[in-house]
Design an enzyme around this catalytic site. Structure first.
Site, PDB file in Angstrom:
ATOM      1  N   ASP A 140     -14.784 -32.474 -76.088  1.00  0.00           N
ATOM      2  CA  ASP A 140     -14.239 -32.675 -77.428  1.00  0.00           C
ATOM      3  C   ASP A 140     -12.831 -33.234 -77.237  1.00  0.00           C
ATOM      4  OD1 ASP A 140     -13.587 -32.110 -80.244  1.00  0.00           O
ATOM      5  OD2 ASP A 140     -12.403 -30.476 -79.403  1.00  0.00           O
ATOM      6  N   LYS A 174      -3.203 -42.645 -92.696  1.00  0.00           N
ATOM      7  CA  LYS A 174      -3.036 -41.430 -91.885  1.00  0.00           C
ATOM      8  C   LYS A 174      -3.263 -41.726 -90.409  1.00  0.00           C
ATOM      9  CE  LYS A 174      -5.008 -37.935 -89.600  1.00  0.00           C
ATOM     10  NZ  LYS A 174      -6.015 -37.957 -88.522  1.00  0.00           N
ATOM     11  N   GLU A 219     -13.891 -36.625 -94.350  1.00  0.00           N
ATOM     12  CA  GLU A 219     -14.645 -35.536 -94.987  1.00  0.00           C
ATOM     13  C   GLU A 219     -13.685 -34.448 -95.457  1.00  0.00           C
ATOM     14  OE1 GLU A 219     -15.259 -37.040 -92.181  1.00  0.00           O
ATOM     15  OE2 GLU A 219     -17.188 -38.015 -92.561  1.00  0.00           O
ATOM     16  N   ARG A 220     -12.633 -34.212 -94.664  1.00  0.00           N
ATOM     17  CA  ARG A 220     -11.648 -33.188 -95.043  1.00  0.00           C
ATOM     18  C   ARG A 220     -10.918 -33.599 -96.317  1.00  0.00           C
ATOM     19  NH1 ARG A 220      -8.771 -32.684 -89.997  1.00  0.00           N
ATOM     20  NH2 ARG A 220     -10.779 -31.850 -89.379  1.00  0.00           N
ATOM     21  N   HIS A 236      -6.883 -42.575 -95.626  1.00  0.00           N
ATOM     22  CA  HIS A 236      -7.199 -42.163 -94.256  1.00  0.00           C
ATOM     23  C   HIS A 236      -6.771 -43.217 -93.239  1.00  0.00           C
ATOM     24  CE1 HIS A 236      -9.740 -40.980 -90.758  1.00  0.00           C
ATOM     25  NE2 HIS A 236      -9.157 -39.845 -91.083  1.00  0.00           N
ATOM     26  N   GLU A 246      -3.688 -31.099 -83.585  1.00  0.00           N
ATOM     27  CA  GLU A 246      -3.822 -30.905 -85.030  1.00  0.00           C
ATOM     28  C   GLU A 246      -2.486 -30.854 -85.783  1.00  0.00           C
ATOM     29  OE1 GLU A 246      -6.345 -31.629 -86.563  1.00  0.00           O
ATOM     30  OE2 GLU A 246      -8.048 -31.244 -85.231  1.00  0.00           O
ATOM     31  N   ASP A 301      -9.891 -33.379 -80.150  1.00  0.00           N
ATOM     32  CA  ASP A 301      -8.821 -32.678 -80.879  1.00  0.00           C
ATOM     33  C   ASP A 301      -8.865 -31.176 -80.644  1.00  0.00           C
ATOM     34  OD1 ASP A 301      -9.419 -35.177 -83.134  1.00  0.00           O
ATOM     35  OD2 ASP A 301      -7.436 -34.862 -82.270  1.00  0.00           O
ATOM     36  N   GLY A 334     -13.736 -33.957 -89.389  1.00  0.00           N
ATOM     37  CA  GLY A 334     -13.667 -35.339 -89.871  1.00  0.00           C
ATOM     38  C   GLY A 334     -12.589 -35.484 -90.926  1.00  0.00           C
ATOM     39  N   THR A 339     -16.527 -36.578 -80.122  1.00  0.00           N
ATOM     40  CA  THR A 339     -15.477 -36.173 -81.046  1.00  0.00           C
ATOM     41  C   THR A 339     -15.783 -36.613 -82.471  1.00  0.00           C
ATOM     42  OG1 THR A 339     -13.120 -36.443 -81.590  1.00  0.00           O
ATOM     43  CG2 THR A 339     -14.208 -38.312 -80.521  1.00  0.00           C
ATOM     44  N   THR A 340     -15.190 -35.931 -83.439  1.00  0.00           N
ATOM     45  CA  THR A 340     -15.338 -36.380 -84.833  1.00  0.00           C
ATOM     46  C   THR A 340     -14.104 -37.156 -85.281  1.00  0.00           C
ATOM     47  OG1 THR A 340     -14.554 -34.194 -85.494  1.00  0.00           O
ATOM     48  CG2 THR A 340     -16.911 -34.589 -85.629  1.00  0.00           C
TER      49      THR A 340
HETATM   50  C1  XBP Z   1     -11.309 -32.793 -84.903  1.00  0.00           C
HETATM   51  C2  XBP Z   1     -11.463 -33.300 -86.254  1.00  0.00           C
HETATM   52  C3  XBP Z   1     -10.780 -34.572 -86.639  1.00  0.00           C
HETATM   53  C4  XBP Z   1      -9.264 -34.393 -86.655  1.00  0.00           C
HETATM   54  C5  XBP Z   1      -8.623 -35.425 -87.556  1.00  0.00           C
HETATM   55  O1  XBP Z   1     -12.043 -33.667 -84.069  1.00  0.00           O
HETATM   56  O2  XBP Z   1     -12.190 -32.702 -87.032  1.00  0.00           O
HETATM   57  O3  XBP Z   1     -11.230 -34.864 -87.924  1.00  0.00           O
HETATM   58  O4  XBP Z   1      -8.955 -33.101 -87.199  1.00  0.00           O
HETATM   59  O5  XBP Z   1      -8.916 -36.711 -87.056  1.00  0.00           O
HETATM   60  P1  XBP Z   1     -12.705 -33.099 -82.680  1.00  0.00           P
HETATM   61  P2  XBP Z   1      -9.534 -37.825 -88.051  1.00  0.00           P
HETATM   62  O6  XBP Z   1     -14.190 -33.198 -82.901  1.00  0.00           O
HETATM   63  O7  XBP Z   1     -12.176 -34.019 -81.620  1.00  0.00           O
HETATM   64  O8  XBP Z   1     -12.221 -31.658 -82.517  1.00  0.00           O
HETATM   65  O9  XBP Z   1      -8.628 -37.853 -89.275  1.00  0.00           O
HETATM   66  O10 XBP Z   1      -9.516 -39.098 -87.257  1.00  0.00           O
HETATM   67  O11 XBP Z   1     -10.930 -37.354 -88.345  1.00  0.00           O
HETATM   68 MG    MG Z   2     -11.822 -30.021 -81.539  1.00  0.00          MG
END
Ligand code: XBP
Ligand code: MG
Length: 251
Positions: free
Chosen positions: A9, A84, A54-55, A81, A18, A11, A51, A121-122
């Site tokens: 993964d 961001k 999605e968030r 986004h 984060e 993040d 994501g 990763t997402t």
């Molecule tokens: C964690 C996530 C990501 C990040 C934000 O990804 O959920 O959405 O928080 O990045 P991981 P984006 O699977 O690597 O833990 O705004 O590019 O989504």
């Molecule tokens: Mg993660």
């Protein structure tokens, strides 16, 4: 079964990203004239939605606005986004997000042991590129055979999509690989894909439930900076009970 690949993964796992994401979201809100501000405590709640796009959508829906206003905001989310992501890449390029202790050594040891390396990763591909460029500079980054990012599959974690696509591209079975994650939704995604999962949480995720993980390690290195797990330890993971059978996690 022989261990053939480690699937990482990004993040929270490769780097504690984060806080930079949170700052980037808030800078994008200000840039777009929105009076939104995600505090650390609110962001920790929002991290349950994987994501960034999605968030953002989840956040807008929770505002419970009149339909027309919510619709206007939803139509703006892709641009918000994109802003961001630009802010995040600037923060990363400025050195805000170093790799977590022990990650570079683990990647190098796995490469030298002949394991394939992959990313599931997402986050967006641009964010992965920025993180590796900042971490390795002029040096070549680890030779990831496969990088699957959020926009390459239909469903974000905890759905197994990113891991299933990573296994497909690696042409390996889940039983030949080990996932490395930081969060409950990452653990759930890896487990749903049939993978055993090493969880190494961070302050954003340490409170979550990691039942079913192969192992939980709150740090990959000890006080002397020495690796807590060797590649042989990871190889032995595959000889232990199957993924997701409730293996007690070490704290
Ligand atoms: C964690 C996530 C990501 C990040 C934000 O990804 O959920 O959405 O928080 O990045 P991981 P984006 O699977 O690597 O833990 O705004 O590019 O989504
Ligand atoms: Mg993660």
């Amino acid at each position: 079964m022989t261990l053939r690949a480690l699937i990482f993964d990004v993040d929270g796992t490769l780097a504690d990203t984060e806080e930079a994401h949170r700052q980037a979201f808030n800078r994008a809100f200000a840039e777009h004239g929105l009076d939104w501000h995600w505090s650390a405590s609110r962001y920790r709640e929002l991290l349950d939605v994987a994501g960034g796009r999605e968030r953002l959508l989840h956040y807008v829906e929770a505002l419970d606005l009149p339909a027309a206003e919510a619709g206007r905001l939803r139509s703006r989310l892709p641009q918000i986004h994109e802003s961001k992501t630009r802010h995040y890449c600037e923060l990363v390029a400025g050195g805000a997000v170093p790799l977590r202790p022990g990650i570079a050594a683990l990647l190098l040891a796995a490469e030298r042991a002949g394991l394939q390396l992959a990313i599931a990763t997402t986050t967006t591909p641009a964010n992965v590129t920025a993180l590796l460029a900042a971490a390795y500079g002029a040096e070549p980054p680890p030779p990831f055979s496969v990088i699957v990012a959020g926009d390459m599959v239909p469903h974000m974690k905890p759905a197994p999509d990113v891991y299933l696509e990573t296994l497909r591209r690696l042409q390996l079975k889940a039983a030949e690989c080990l996932a490395v994650e930081d969060s409950w939704n990452g653990l759930a995604a890896a487990t749903a894909a049939g993978l055993r999962c090493l969880v190494t949480p961070n302050p954003w995720t340490a409170h979550q439930d990691f039942g079913g993980a192969w192992r939980r390690l709150d740090a990959l290195v000890d006080e002397q900076g020495e690796p807590v797990l060797t590649i042989d330890d990871l190889r032995r993971a595959l000889d232990e009970r199957p993924a997701g059978d409730g293996i007690p996690t070490e704290r």
